[in-house]
Design a protein around this motif. Structure first.
Motif, mmCIF file in Angstrom:
data_model
loop_
_atom_site.group_PDB
_atom_site.id
_atom_site.type_symbol
_atom_site.label_atom_id
_atom_site.label_comp_id
_atom_site.label_asym_id
_atom_site.label_seq_id
_atom_site.Cartn_x
_atom_site.Cartn_y
_atom_site.Cartn_z
ATOM 1 N N LEU A 1 0.962 -0.994 0.052
ATOM 2 C CA LEU A 1 0.184 0.014 0.024
ATOM 3 C C LEU A 1 0.776 1.501 0.019
ATOM 4 N N GLY A 2 2.139 1.031 0.454
ATOM 5 C CA GLY A 2 3.093 2.424 0.472
ATOM 6 C C GLY A 2 2.602 3.352 1.916
ATOM 7 N N TYR A 3 1.941 2.420 2.590
ATOM 8 C CA TYR A 3 1.773 3.843 3.918
ATOM 9 C C TYR A 3 1.515 3.309 5.274
ATOM 10 N N PRO A 4 1.822 3.842 6.459
ATOM 11 C CA PRO A 4 2.482 2.898 7.385
ATOM 12 C C PRO A 4 0.603 2.184 7.970
ATOM 13 N N VAL A 5 1.191 1.721 8.691
ATOM 14 C CA VAL A 5 -0.587 0.395 8.920
ATOM 15 C C VAL A 5 0.166 -0.328 10.479
ATOM 16 N N ALA A 6 -0.975 -0.326 11.261
ATOM 17 C CA ALA A 6 -0.630 -1.039 12.571
ATOM 18 C C ALA A 6 -1.678 -1.313 13.310
ATOM 19 N N LEU A 7 -1.483 -2.833 14.164
ATOM 20 C CA LEU A 7 -2.784 -3.291 14.716
ATOM 21 C C LEU A 7 -2.743 -2.601 16.534
ATOM 22 N N ALA A 8 -3.901 -1.802 16.712
ATOM 23 C CA ALA A 8 -3.822 -1.827 18.138
ATOM 24 C C ALA A 8 -5.486 -2.070 18.965
ATOM 25 N N TYR A 9 -5.387 -1.489 20.514
ATOM 26 C CA TYR A 9 -5.959 -1.697 21.254
ATOM 27 C C TYR A 9 -6.080 -0.324 21.644
ATOM 28 N N VAL A 10 -7.342 0.354 21.790
ATOM 29 C CA VAL A 10 -7.826 1.137 21.560
ATOM 30 C C VAL A 10 -9.570 0.921 23.107
ATOM 31 N N PRO A 11 -9.641 1.848 23.771
ATOM 32 C CA PRO A 11 -11.328 2.211 24.156
ATOM 33 C C PRO A 11 -11.849 1.915 23.442
ATOM 34 N N VAL A 12 -12.684 1.149 23.491
ATOM 35 C CA VAL A 12 -13.776 0.546 22.614
ATOM 36 C C VAL A 12 -15.251 2.467 22.481
ATOM 37 N N GLU A 13 -15.147 2.949 23.127
ATOM 38 C CA GLU A 13 -15.394 4.466 22.135
ATOM 39 C C GLU A 13 -14.559 4.968 21.344
ATOM 40 N N LEU A 14 -12.939 4.450 20.662
ATOM 41 C CA LEU A 14 -12.487 4.763 19.764
ATOM 42 C C LEU A 14 -12.215 3.568 18.626
ATOM 43 N N ALA A 15 -13.169 2.953 18.701
ATOM 44 C CA ALA A 15 -12.497 1.977 17.722
ATOM 45 C C ALA A 15 -13.246 1.903 16.570
ATOM 46 N N LYS A 16 -14.426 2.610 16.511
ATOM 47 C CA LYS A 16 -15.362 3.424 15.016
ATOM 48 C C LYS A 16 -14.383 3.565 13.838
ATOM 49 N N ILE A 17 -14.706 3.154 12.813
ATOM 50 C CA ILE A 17 -14.279 3.470 11.382
ATOM 51 C C ILE A 17 -14.178 5.291 11.723
ATOM 52 N N GLY A 18 -12.994 5.842 11.105
ATOM 53 C CA GLY A 18 -12.742 7.231 11.227
ATOM 54 C C GLY A 18 -12.494 7.374 12.304
ATOM 55 N N SER A 19 -11.754 7.189 13.815
ATOM 56 C CA SER A 19 -12.077 7.499 14.401
ATOM 57 C C SER A 19 -10.393 7.844 14.878
ATOM 58 N N VAL A 20 -10.004 9.276 15.226
ATOM 59 C CA VAL A 20 -8.848 9.263 15.002
ATOM 60 C C VAL A 20 -8.311 9.080 16.221
ATOM 61 N N VAL A 21 -7.153 8.967 16.498
ATOM 62 C CA VAL A 21 -6.555 8.588 17.582
ATOM 63 C C VAL A 21 -4.751 9.121 17.134
ATOM 64 N N ASN A 22 -3.803 9.402 19.044
ATOM 65 C CA ASN A 22 -3.320 9.498 19.255
ATOM 66 C C ASN A 22 -1.964 8.762 19.352
ATOM 67 N N VAL A 23 -1.090 8.608 18.797
ATOM 68 C CA VAL A 23 0.496 7.650 18.684
ATOM 69 C C VAL A 23 1.642 8.214 19.587
ATOM 70 N N LYS A 24 2.022 7.619 20.180
ATOM 71 C CA LYS A 24 3.648 7.404 20.704
ATOM 72 C C LYS A 24 4.668 7.124 20.051
ATOM 73 N N ILE A 25 5.016 8.248 19.601
ATOM 74 C CA ILE A 25 6.669 8.123 18.235
ATOM 75 C C ILE A 25 7.388 8.160 18.796
ATOM 76 N N ARG A 26 8.831 7.372 20.039
ATOM 77 C CA ARG A 26 9.397 8.112 20.870
ATOM 78 C C ARG A 26 9.535 9.791 21.208
ATOM 79 N N GLN A 27 9.997 10.684 20.661
ATOM 80 C CA GLN A 27 9.234 12.377 21.485
ATOM 81 C C GLN A 27 8.144 12.613 20.588
ATOM 82 N N LYS A 28 7.846 12.090 19.783
ATOM 83 C CA LYS A 28 6.600 12.621 19.572
ATOM 84 C C LYS A 28 4.941 12.058 19.342
ATOM 85 N N THR A 29 3.649 13.017 18.548
ATOM 86 C CA THR A 29 2.678 12.582 18.925
ATOM 87 C C THR A 29 2.588 12.413 17.180
#
Length: 358
Positions: free
Chosen positions: A315-343
């Motif tokens: 696909l040429g872009y980053p993908v991941a699997l993650a556990y999130v609270p159920v209220e953020l599990a809907k398609i289209g929800s936006v979450v913040n991933v902490k990657i080293r020192q940035k979000t």
């Protein structure tokens, strides 16, 4: 403790594969490059040594009925020649392992994960007192032939008409003159077969498939392929502390059809109350790659966790699997991933990330 070697180890070393320790075995990570091997499986045909997987044969009276107490899936749907992907559960509803059950009529074959082979064997022996278990994990080789050209390539060296075997079906036949178990299953998101043979026959079959155009692939490509197909990796995406309802495997839970199995009460309660977290697919912004154990944060506080992530070669872009609270599990929800020192922003997207053309 010395590492175990598969029957194909010498051929992998001769091919200058980069080797690594994996679940007690010394296995190839890559032969050429992960991207090249990944692309070969998506566009043509790849070849994997998966002989490290656990291989059990169960015999006895009513083996499937005995197994039914250990899994949440309805094994009554099985028939000789068919297979069922499912999970072994502990009393808390957590996943001991994911596995495939092959119904052979007079016996049942189980293929389990390499890292859980001993644990699974002990669990089965503890709970299936009326069943005989034969452990072929080190005497049988297992080769995966995967990709859009997998069937036509394997067909060149077997007397079985592979076109008659449907997905998640299996049979026995001759492969390069040796008796083989052939299952139309796999872990790449592509069509293909997994071929189980006596250890002595494996090198000849491996070499013959290479001569017919199959590209040898290592654990690196196997991981990127299965992640694109959103297939769970035991020990990362699912484990003893995650239930199938949390881990995106609710389709394996047949509460209406299976009145009693270990962990049923927990799953029934979860189904009634709803889960508090769920495994979701994420697409990250830019080319930021979320790795295993990176936190999902809100107001700089951890609220979830990444279990697997990569830059998708297809696909040429980053993908991941993650556990999130159920209220953020809907398609289209936006979450913040902490990657080293940035979000970094990530969007919940539909799984699988990649699906092979029909």
């Amino acid at each position: 403790m010395s590492l175990l070697h598969t029957p194909l180890y010498d051929l992998c070393v001769q091919a200058n594969a980069r080797m690594t320790a994996f679940s007690g075995w010394e296995m190839p990570v890559q032969f050429s490059s992960i991207k090249q091997e990944h692309t070969a499986v998506r566009s043509s045909v790849g070849l994997f040594d998966i002989s490290h997987m656990g291989k059990f044969i169960l015999t006895g009276d009513n083996v499937l009925r005995s197994l039914q107490q250990l899994v949440p899936s309805d094994l009554g749907k099985l028939a000789p020649g068919k297979a069922q992907y499912t999970v072994l559960l502990n009393p808390q509803g957590g996943i001991i392992d994911d596995l495939i059950i092959y119904d052979e009529g007079e016996q049942v074959t189980l293929i389990v994960n390499a890292g859980t082979t001993d644990k699974d064997k002990s669990w089965l022996l503890e709970h299936l007192s009326d069943v005989n278990l034969q452990d072929n994990s080190q005497t049988q080789a297992l080769i995966a032939v995967q990709g859009p050209k997998a069937v036509e390539t394997l067909q060149l060296i077997t007397d079985v008409d592979l076109s008659t075997i449907r997905r998640y079906n299996h049979t026995y036949g001759q492969v390069l003159g040796s008796q083989a178990f052939l299952a139309r299953t796999g872990y790449t998101g592509e069509d293909g077969f997994e071929v189980m043979v006596d250890a002595a026959a494996a090198p000849g079959i491996w070499q013959a498939l290479q001569e017919k155009g199959a590209e040898p692939c290592g654990l690196g490509a196997r991981d990127t392929l299965r992640l694109e197909a959103a297939m769970a990796l035991y020990g990362q995406d699912i484990n003893d502390d995650t239930t199938p309802l949390e881990g995106g495997l609710g389709w394996l839970v047949h509460l209406d059809q299976v009145p009693d199995f270990i962990g049923r009460d927990v799953l029934a309660q979860q189904q009634a109350d709803g889960v508090t977290r769920r495994l979701v697919g994420l697409q990250l912004e830019g080319r930021n790659i979320a790795r295993h154990d990176y936190p999902i944060v809100q107001a700089d506080q951890p609220i979830g966790i990444v279990t697997s992530g990569t830059l998708s070669p297809t696909l040429g872009y980053p993908v991941a699997l993650a556990y999130v609270p159920v209220e953020l599990a809907k398609i289209g929800s936006v979450v913040n991933v902490k990657i080293r020192q940035k979000t970094v922003l990530a969007t919940v997207v539909k799984r699988p990330f990649y699906k092979a053309a029909a």
